[in-house]
Design a protein around this motif. Sequence first.
Motif, PDB file in Angstrom:
ATOM      1  N   ALA A  27       0.808  -1.006  -0.056  1.00  0.00           N
ATOM      2  CA  ALA A  27       0.008  -0.016   0.017  1.00  0.00           C
ATOM      3  C   ALA A  27       0.880   1.086  -0.078  1.00  0.00           C
ATOM      4  CB  ALA A  27      -1.047  -0.054   1.106  1.00  0.00           C
ATOM      5  N   PHE A  28       2.116   1.266   0.321  1.00  0.00           N
ATOM      6  CA  PHE A  28       3.066   2.183   0.363  1.00  0.00           C
ATOM      7  C   PHE A  28       3.979   2.549  -0.904  1.00  0.00           C
ATOM      8  CE2 PHE A  28       2.099   1.326   4.868  1.00  0.00           C
ATOM      9  CZ  PHE A  28       1.985   2.654   5.450  1.00  0.00           C
ATOM     10  N   THR A  29       3.878   1.759  -2.090  1.00  0.00           N
ATOM     11  CA  THR A  29       4.639   1.566  -3.074  1.00  0.00           C
ATOM     12  C   THR A  29       3.562   1.983  -4.288  1.00  0.00           C
ATOM     13  OG1 THR A  29       4.248  -0.700  -3.376  1.00  0.00           O
ATOM     14  CG2 THR A  29       6.187   0.050  -1.962  1.00  0.00           C
ATOM     15  N   GLY A  30       4.357   2.502  -5.369  1.00  0.00           N
ATOM     16  CA  GLY A  30       3.722   2.831  -6.623  1.00  0.00           C
ATOM     17  C   GLY A  30       3.469   4.247  -6.722  1.00  0.00           C
ATOM     18  N   PHE A  31       2.596   4.553  -7.880  1.00  0.00           N
ATOM     19  CA  PHE A  31       2.153   5.848  -8.077  1.00  0.00           C
ATOM     20  C   PHE A  31       0.779   6.309  -7.240  1.00  0.00           C
ATOM     21  CE2 PHE A  31      -0.367   8.767 -10.662  1.00  0.00           C
ATOM     22  CZ  PHE A  31       0.354   9.785 -10.689  1.00  0.00           C
ATOM     23  N   ARG A  32       0.878   7.629  -6.636  1.00  0.00           N
ATOM     24  CA  ARG A  32       0.213   8.206  -5.768  1.00  0.00           C
ATOM     25  C   ARG A  32      -0.436   9.756  -6.138  1.00  0.00           C
ATOM     26  NH1 ARG A  32       2.711  11.632  -2.137  1.00  0.00           N
ATOM     27  NH2 ARG A  32       4.919  11.324  -2.062  1.00  0.00           N
ATOM     28  N   THR A 127       2.187   1.689   9.030  1.00  0.00           N
ATOM     29  CA  THR A 127       2.679   3.016   9.266  1.00  0.00           C
ATOM     30  C   THR A 127       4.191   3.409   8.694  1.00  0.00           C
ATOM     31  OG1 THR A 127       1.320   2.962  11.458  1.00  0.00           O
ATOM     32  CG2 THR A 127       3.100   4.616  11.042  1.00  0.00           C
ATOM     33  N   LEU A 128       4.178   4.656   8.047  1.00  0.00           N
ATOM     34  CA  LEU A 128       5.461   4.953   7.321  1.00  0.00           C
ATOM     35  C   LEU A 128       5.947   6.307   8.037  1.00  0.00           C
ATOM     36  CD1 LEU A 128       7.576   4.822   5.035  1.00  0.00           C
ATOM     37  CD2 LEU A 128       6.362   6.251   3.742  1.00  0.00           C
ATOM     38  N   SER A 169      -1.487   3.871   6.219  1.00  0.00           N
ATOM     39  CA  SER A 169      -2.433   3.213   5.203  1.00  0.00           C
ATOM     40  C   SER A 169      -3.553   2.886   5.333  1.00  0.00           C
ATOM     41  CB  SER A 169      -1.597   1.933   4.402  1.00  0.00           C
ATOM     42  OG  SER A 169      -1.881   0.823   5.590  1.00  0.00           O
ATOM     43  N   LEU A 170      -4.537   2.910   4.545  1.00  0.00           N
ATOM     44  CA  LEU A 170      -5.946   2.744   4.876  1.00  0.00           C
ATOM     45  C   LEU A 170      -6.604   1.948   3.639  1.00  0.00           C
ATOM     46  CD1 LEU A 170      -7.179   6.571   5.125  1.00  0.00           C
ATOM     47  CD2 LEU A 170      -6.589   5.101   7.224  1.00  0.00           C
ATOM     48  N   GLY A 171      -6.452   0.619   4.094  1.00  0.00           N
ATOM     49  CA  GLY A 171      -6.609  -0.655   3.209  1.00  0.00           C
ATOM     50  C   GLY A 171      -5.349  -0.732   2.332  1.00  0.00           C
ATOM     51  N   THR A 172      -5.449  -1.287   1.237  1.00  0.00           N
ATOM     52  CA  THR A 172      -4.683  -1.517   0.326  1.00  0.00           C
ATOM     53  C   THR A 172      -4.322  -0.216  -0.835  1.00  0.00           C
ATOM     54  OG1 THR A 172      -6.113  -2.395  -1.381  1.00  0.00           O
ATOM     55  CG2 THR A 172      -5.117  -3.937   0.361  1.00  0.00           C
ATOM     56  N   ARG A 217      -3.485   5.374  -4.196  1.00  0.00           N
ATOM     57  CA  ARG A 217      -2.488   4.800  -5.071  1.00  0.00           C
ATOM     58  C   ARG A 217      -2.978   3.783  -6.109  1.00  0.00           C
ATOM     59  NH1 ARG A 217       2.686   5.205  -3.286  1.00  0.00           N
ATOM     60  NH2 ARG A 217       2.906   5.548  -0.776  1.00  0.00           N
ATOM     61  N   PHE A 218      -2.207   3.993  -7.340  1.00  0.00           N
ATOM     62  CA  PHE A 218      -2.702   3.003  -8.410  1.00  0.00           C
ATOM     63  C   PHE A 218      -1.690   1.955  -8.772  1.00  0.00           C
ATOM     64  CE2 PHE A 218      -4.355   7.369  -8.670  1.00  0.00           C
ATOM     65  CZ  PHE A 218      -5.744   7.208  -8.956  1.00  0.00           C
TER      66      PHE A 218
END
Length: 218
Positions: A27-32, A127-128, A169-172, A217-218
């Motif tokens: 959930a913390f990686t990729g385009f946002r 949490t990040l 993160s709130l879900g995925t 995020r996508f």
Amino acid sequence: MRTLILGLAAAGTMLATPAFAQDVNPAFTGFRVGALAGYDGIRPGSTEDSDLDGDNQTVNGMVYGVDAGYDFALSNFLIGVEGEYTGSTGKVETARTDPNFFGFGSVKTGRDLYVGARAGLMAGPQTLVYAKGGYTNARLDVLASDGSVDTRENFELNGYRLGAGVEQSLGTRAYAKVEYRYSNYNNADFQRVDGSTTSQFDIDTDRHQVVAGVGIRF
């Protein structure tokens, strides 16, 4: 021998499990992309002085805007790049013929552009904790007067931004964050209404912001 091999394999599995548990949540990686809003305060830096309102030299307002970025996972670390476009409601009305006011004259905070990078560490599965830094270009809208005619022009301010924050993160796909940012603008150019621009000159202007944001995020 077979027992020894099986025992070593089991031990390796047990040792690998904690390391795997530390991997970054997808959930913390990729385009946002996201939206943010919060407190905005801009004032002369320590090498400048002005009299906005007695001893209170900070122009306060609300910052609002959008941001986007891309994050990469490295084990339990995260690095990323990001950009931001924001506006602000900060505004101060004073004598328009006073050239010493705030070092510029009567001002309203305008749009702010930011591009930079961030690096973080997982404080938990959801949490990040991160730090950030980069380049910022802001605008101050200036209202001046020659005693009979008012003109509105602007200063383009260039500087750097540093900050830190916490993202949850709130879900995925969704996330929420809160962060503090400090910006210092150290040079500027004056853009006239006819489109011409002066050569750059040195300034010292500080900006403090505390913002909250949400995104997906996508």
